[in-house]
Write a protein that holds these residues in place. Structure first.
Motif, mmCIF file in Angstrom:
data_model
loop_
_atom_site.group_PDB
_atom_site.id
_atom_site.type_symbol
_atom_site.label_atom_id
_atom_site.label_comp_id
_atom_site.label_asym_id
_atom_site.label_seq_id
_atom_site.Cartn_x
_atom_site.Cartn_y
_atom_site.Cartn_z
ATOM 1 N N GLU A 32 -29.554 13.544 -82.750
ATOM 2 C CA GLU A 32 -29.230 12.114 -82.879
ATOM 3 C C GLU A 32 -30.223 11.417 -83.797
ATOM 4 O O GLU A 32 -29.845 10.600 -84.635
ATOM 5 C CB GLU A 32 -29.209 11.434 -81.514
ATOM 6 C CG GLU A 32 -28.779 9.981 -81.589
ATOM 7 C CD GLU A 32 -28.654 9.325 -80.231
ATOM 8 O OE1 GLU A 32 -28.337 8.120 -80.214
ATOM 9 O OE2 GLU A 32 -28.871 9.979 -79.193
ATOM 10 N N ARG A 36 -29.185 9.595 -87.273
ATOM 11 C CA ARG A 36 -29.484 8.174 -87.527
ATOM 12 C C ARG A 36 -30.340 7.996 -88.787
ATOM 13 O O ARG A 36 -30.142 7.061 -89.551
ATOM 14 C CB ARG A 36 -30.140 7.538 -86.312
ATOM 15 C CG ARG A 36 -29.170 7.373 -85.148
ATOM 16 C CD ARG A 36 -29.789 6.663 -83.956
ATOM 17 N NE ARG A 36 -28.879 6.595 -82.851
ATOM 18 C CZ ARG A 36 -27.929 5.669 -82.691
ATOM 19 N NH1 ARG A 36 -27.783 4.732 -83.597
ATOM 20 N NH2 ARG A 36 -27.138 5.676 -81.639
ATOM 21 N N LEU A 110 -22.589 3.904 -88.127
ATOM 22 C CA LEU A 110 -22.261 4.699 -86.948
ATOM 23 C C LEU A 110 -21.400 3.841 -86.035
ATOM 24 O O LEU A 110 -21.833 2.794 -85.565
ATOM 25 C CB LEU A 110 -23.540 5.139 -86.228
ATOM 26 C CG LEU A 110 -23.367 5.975 -84.972
ATOM 27 C CD1 LEU A 110 -22.678 7.294 -85.283
ATOM 28 C CD2 LEU A 110 -24.712 6.225 -84.326
ATOM 29 N N PHE A 113 -21.264 7.286 -80.885
ATOM 30 C CA PHE A 113 -21.960 8.552 -80.667
ATOM 31 C C PHE A 113 -21.839 8.831 -79.179
ATOM 32 O O PHE A 113 -22.512 8.190 -78.378
ATOM 33 C CB PHE A 113 -23.430 8.419 -81.081
ATOM 34 C CG PHE A 113 -24.218 9.690 -80.965
ATOM 35 C CD1 PHE A 113 -24.374 10.513 -82.068
ATOM 36 C CD2 PHE A 113 -24.824 10.050 -79.775
ATOM 37 C CE1 PHE A 113 -25.118 11.686 -81.968
ATOM 38 C CE2 PHE A 113 -25.567 11.216 -79.674
ATOM 39 C CZ PHE A 113 -25.711 12.036 -80.777
ATOM 40 N N ILE A 121 -20.571 16.682 -79.021
ATOM 41 C CA ILE A 121 -20.800 15.259 -79.257
ATOM 42 C C ILE A 121 -19.697 14.757 -80.183
ATOM 43 O O ILE A 121 -19.384 15.372 -81.188
ATOM 44 C CB ILE A 121 -22.182 15.023 -79.901
ATOM 45 C CG1 ILE A 121 -23.285 15.532 -78.980
ATOM 46 C CG2 ILE A 121 -22.383 13.554 -80.222
ATOM 47 C CD1 ILE A 121 -24.655 15.541 -79.589
ATOM 48 N N ILE A 123 -18.584 11.983 -82.770
ATOM 49 C CA ILE A 123 -19.216 11.021 -83.668
ATOM 50 C C ILE A 123 -18.137 10.413 -84.541
ATOM 51 O O ILE A 123 -17.300 11.129 -85.080
ATOM 52 C CB ILE A 123 -20.257 11.719 -84.560
ATOM 53 C CG1 ILE A 123 -21.338 12.362 -83.701
ATOM 54 C CG2 ILE A 123 -20.868 10.742 -85.564
ATOM 55 C CD1 ILE A 123 -22.220 13.313 -84.459
#
Length: 127
Positions: A32, A36, A110, A113, A121, A123
């Motif tokens: 993550e 980011r 984003l 998430f 995950i 996204i």
């Protein structure tokens, strides 16, 4: 003989679930963070050096990464739907495409998430 009360079994199960969630959180945190940081490069200003962008790309994408695009559906002249398969992209091809987007000042955000499984995950990104 060994007897196990329901109260103990429930506590043990809860503890195991907590350990699994903690492990998932620990395992997903580096990913993550890398995601980011990568997204932050796409702020529309293109003020990141090529070396820094390469580092962020390397932190996010595995060295053997391959991108499998969705097949394209098209309506043929005869009215039938045809499916055109697209070739997979190598890691280098993905890097070139992403570097081009960065150079053009593309903004990336984003949208969500979400952890949807122990090792999965979901996204969603906006370009």
């Amino acid at each position: 003989t060994f007897q196990c009360s329901h109260k103990f079994a429930t506590k043990a199960t809860t503890t195991l679930k907590q350990q699994q969630l903690t492990l998932l959180t620990i395992m997903s945190y580096p990913f993550e963070l890398a995601l980011r940081q990568y997204i932050a490069a796409f702020d529309g200003t293109n003020n990141i050096s090529p070396a820094e962008f390469q580092t962020r790309f390397d932190n996010l994408y595995h060295q053997y990464f391959t991108f499998l695009p969705k097949d394209e559906k098209a309506m043929a002249e005869d009215g039938f739907t045809t499916i055109k398969s697209k070739e997979p992209l190598t890691r280098e091809e993905v890097f070139e495409r992403e570097a081009s987007k960065l150079a053009n000042g593309t903004k990336m955000t984003l949208i969500h998430f979400r952890k949807i499984g122990l090792d999965c995950i979901d996204i969603k990104l906006g370009l």
